[in-house]
Scaffold this active site. Structure first.
Site, mmCIF file in Angstrom:
data_model
loop_
_atom_site.group_PDB
_atom_site.id
_atom_site.type_symbol
_atom_site.label_atom_id
_atom_site.label_comp_id
_atom_site.label_asym_id
_atom_site.label_seq_id
_atom_site.Cartn_x
_atom_site.Cartn_y
_atom_site.Cartn_z
ATOM 1 N N ASP A 120 67.961 84.303 0.100
ATOM 2 C CA ASP A 120 67.653 85.719 0.265
ATOM 3 C C ASP A 120 68.051 86.221 1.647
ATOM 4 O OD1 ASP A 120 66.433 88.209 0.260
ATOM 5 O OD2 ASP A 120 64.412 87.386 0.531
ATOM 6 N N SER A 123 65.076 88.004 3.935
ATOM 7 C CA SER A 123 63.933 87.341 4.565
ATOM 8 C C SER A 123 64.464 86.126 5.317
ATOM 9 C CB SER A 123 62.890 86.928 3.519
ATOM 10 O OG SER A 123 63.421 85.959 2.633
ATOM 11 N N ASN A 125 62.336 82.993 6.051
ATOM 12 C CA ASN A 125 61.555 81.754 5.949
ATOM 13 C C ASN A 125 61.847 81.002 4.662
ATOM 14 O OD1 ASN A 125 59.686 83.633 7.732
ATOM 15 N ND2 ASN A 125 59.105 81.506 8.138
ATOM 16 N N TRP A 127 59.874 78.762 1.879
ATOM 17 C CA TRP A 127 58.574 78.327 1.406
ATOM 18 C C TRP A 127 58.693 77.734 0.001
ATOM 19 C CZ3 TRP A 127 56.451 80.212 -3.067
ATOM 20 C CH2 TRP A 127 56.833 81.492 -3.494
ATOM 21 N N TYR A 163 52.808 90.440 -0.015
ATOM 22 C CA TYR A 163 53.564 91.339 -0.864
ATOM 23 C C TYR A 163 52.704 92.557 -1.201
ATOM 24 C CZ TYR A 163 56.768 87.439 -1.517
ATOM 25 O OH TYR A 163 57.656 86.421 -1.295
ATOM 26 N N ASP A 306 71.423 93.102 0.838
ATOM 27 C CA ASP A 306 70.334 92.210 0.458
ATOM 28 C C ASP A 306 70.677 91.445 -0.813
ATOM 29 O OD1 ASP A 306 67.974 90.958 -0.050
ATOM 30 O OD2 ASP A 306 66.722 92.735 0.139
ATOM 31 N N THR A 309 67.966 91.368 -3.793
ATOM 32 C CA THR A 309 67.496 92.557 -4.484
ATOM 33 C C THR A 309 68.427 92.855 -5.647
ATOM 34 O OG1 THR A 309 66.441 93.525 -2.539
ATOM 35 C CG2 THR A 309 67.086 95.039 -4.274
#
Length: 520
Positions: A120, A123, A125, A127, A163, A306, A309
């Protein structure tokens, strides 16, 4: 800013900790993707990992629509990676489902524990779910077991990502991350212990791997991309996306770490500098509908590229106009209609009296005009505030002014203008559900274009409408959704997979720029 985004779409992601800003997650489809890995093959010095599709399960649309109703769009670009022999480039082949989701596999730990993640650019990070997670969503996804890894190092710092309709929370851990044969050593990531609600329950991915700048990384964690460069795994600080929008093809696209593949684009890239590090953010010019300027971004807008998206998100006023022109069914805004009925004639009269557009809503009493030199407060680009007024009525007035100005430039009559603005009120997009169009009308819909780097990037209706078919059911969805972000970050456009599928996108970290070229 973070609150505003989440309240508008109910799908905003606000990094917790010391990160600032926001992130929109846009996914408006009932679609599901399957994954099947093929062994890497070597081709001209590149090692490719191929992903395979799986047919849609009859039960999947309902589950996927549950995700949509809770969070709107969840990230939609996912990959698997392999390292070339000389370390110059890494090529990832993609497969998609309905041009909306792309999944791939990474490994965490030694030996690798496999996870499906989304890569992505919005963003920063990484996880994945933890063995210590007992949320219902975690029961249906792979979970990381630190005790099974010989390279695990304890960190334990609490971390969370919020979120609009949910959140993930857990703690930081450190371990090796493998992407194909490439291994990023000692990567800090979030070991998620809580995924409450239904948001991730029906998701086909386990986690997210961010490719944004470290400026928006939660807890200042060094992103995977940075460590790839620092550890010498990639020579050129560039990665690029080619997304194949042809659903008939088995190959859904490709991401190249270390450069771009010439066979996937035509001509040269048009580059624009990153204006603010965090997201891949740049300046954008006006938006055109059917070749006609809307004027909304004539003074300049901000956009981000992005990969995570699915749709294109933009200011509600112009998205409503786009959806009106293409015949998309929206949601009636009573506040907007009330403004037209009570103040439409007055707004027109003020235009004819040559009052500046930015002052009109304050003169009709729906907004409070603010002089920036005399009052220190957060205000929008019109120099107005809804202080003491209804936020909805003030916003509706501004949209009515924008639409009125557009029609006046076309020399429309008063009756035509008021009727047009009233119709646009009924086209205001839903903040939680998709806007649909008649599939048989696609050939007659106008093009929508974006001005970037002084060049016009056109999208045809066939390119911005997404068709979802399950069994005998067929639905066509508008690729545009409303998003209102206030200055100084906004007005903001999010150019997601719909745009990146038409235009090959290069993320040039070394020169801090983004490039677009016609996809081949």
């Amino acid at each position: 800013m973070c609150t505003d985004l989440a309240s508008v779409l109910r799908i905003g992601r606000v990094p917790m900790g010391n990160a600032s800003g926001y992130h929109a997650l846009v996914f408006a489809f009932a679609v599901v993707i399957g994954l099947h890995l093929v062994l890497p093959t070597s081709e001209k010095g590149l090692v490719r990992v191929s992903l395979k599709k799986r047919q849609l399960d009859e039960n999947s649309p309902e589950a996927a629509r549950l995700v949509n109703s809770e969070i709107g769009t969840l990230r939609s670009a996912v990959l698997g990676v392999s390292e070339v022999a000389d370390g110059s480039e890494d090529v990832i082949r993609l497969k998609d489902y309905f041009n909306a989701q792309y999944y791939g596999e990474i490994g965490v730990g030694t030996p690798p524990q496999n996870f499906l993640v989304i890569f992505d650019t919005g963003s920063s990070n990484l996880w994945v779910p933890s063995k210590k997670c007992f949320s219902i969503a975690c029961l249906f996804h792979s979970k990381y077991k630190s005790s099974k890894s010989s390279t695990y190092k304890k960190n334990g710092t609490p971390a969370a990502i919020k979120y609009g309709t949910g959140a993930v929370a857990g703690f930081l851990s450190q371990d090796h991350v493998s992407l194909g044969d490439l291994v990023v050593k000692d990567q800090v990531f979030i070991e998620v212990t809580s995924e409450p609600g239904y948001v991730f329950l029906a998701a086909k991915f386990d986690g997210i791997l961010g490719l944004g700048f470290k400026e928006i990384s939660v807890d200042d964690v060094v992103p995977v991309w940075y460590n790839m460069l620092d550890q010498g795994l990639i020579k050129e600080p560039i990665f690029s996306f080619w997304l194949n929008r042809n659903l008939e093809d088995d190959e859904g696209g490709e991401i190249v770490f270390g450069g771009s593949d010439r066979k996937h684009y035509v001509g040269d890239h048009t580059y624009v500098p990153v204006t603010q590090k965090g997201y891949w953010q740049f300046a954008m010019g006006d938006v055109l509908i059917g070749g006609n300027k809307t004027g909304f971004c004539s003074g300049g807008c901000t956009a981000i590229a992005d990969s995570g998206t699915s749709l294109i998100a933009g200011p509600t006023a112009i998205v409503a106009e786009i959806n009106h022109k293409i015949g998309a069914a929206g949601v009636v805004s009573q506040e907007c209609k009330e403004v037209v009925a009570q103040y439409g004639k007055q707004i027109l009269d003020l235009f004819l009296a040559e009052v500046k557009p930015r002052e009109i809503c304050s003169q009709v009493g729906l907004c409070t005009f603010v002089e920036s030199r005399s009052i220190s407060m957060v205000q929008d680009s019109w120099g107005t505030s809804s202080l003491g007024k209804s936020d909805a009525m003030c916003s509706a007035c501004k949209m009515a002014v924008i639409w009125t100005q557009s029609m006046l430039e076309q020399n429309a009559t008063q009756e035509v203008i008021l009727n047009y603005v009233d119709q646009l009120c009924a086209r205001l997009p839903s903040v939680v559900a998709e806007s649909t169009v008649e599939c048989d009308a696609i050939s007659s819909m106008p093009s929508v274009s974006f001005t970037i780097g002084g060049k016009t990037f056109d999208l045809t209706a066939e390119q911005y409408i997404l068709e979802v078919s399950t069994g005998d059911s067929r639905q066509c969805i508008s690729g545009f959704t409303g998003l209102d972000v206030p200055p100084p970050q906004g007005p903001l456009w999010i150019l997601g997979d719909i745009f990146m599928g038409v235009y090959h996108t290069e993320f040039d970290y070394g020169n801090s720029r983004v490039g677009f070229a016609k996809a081949a």
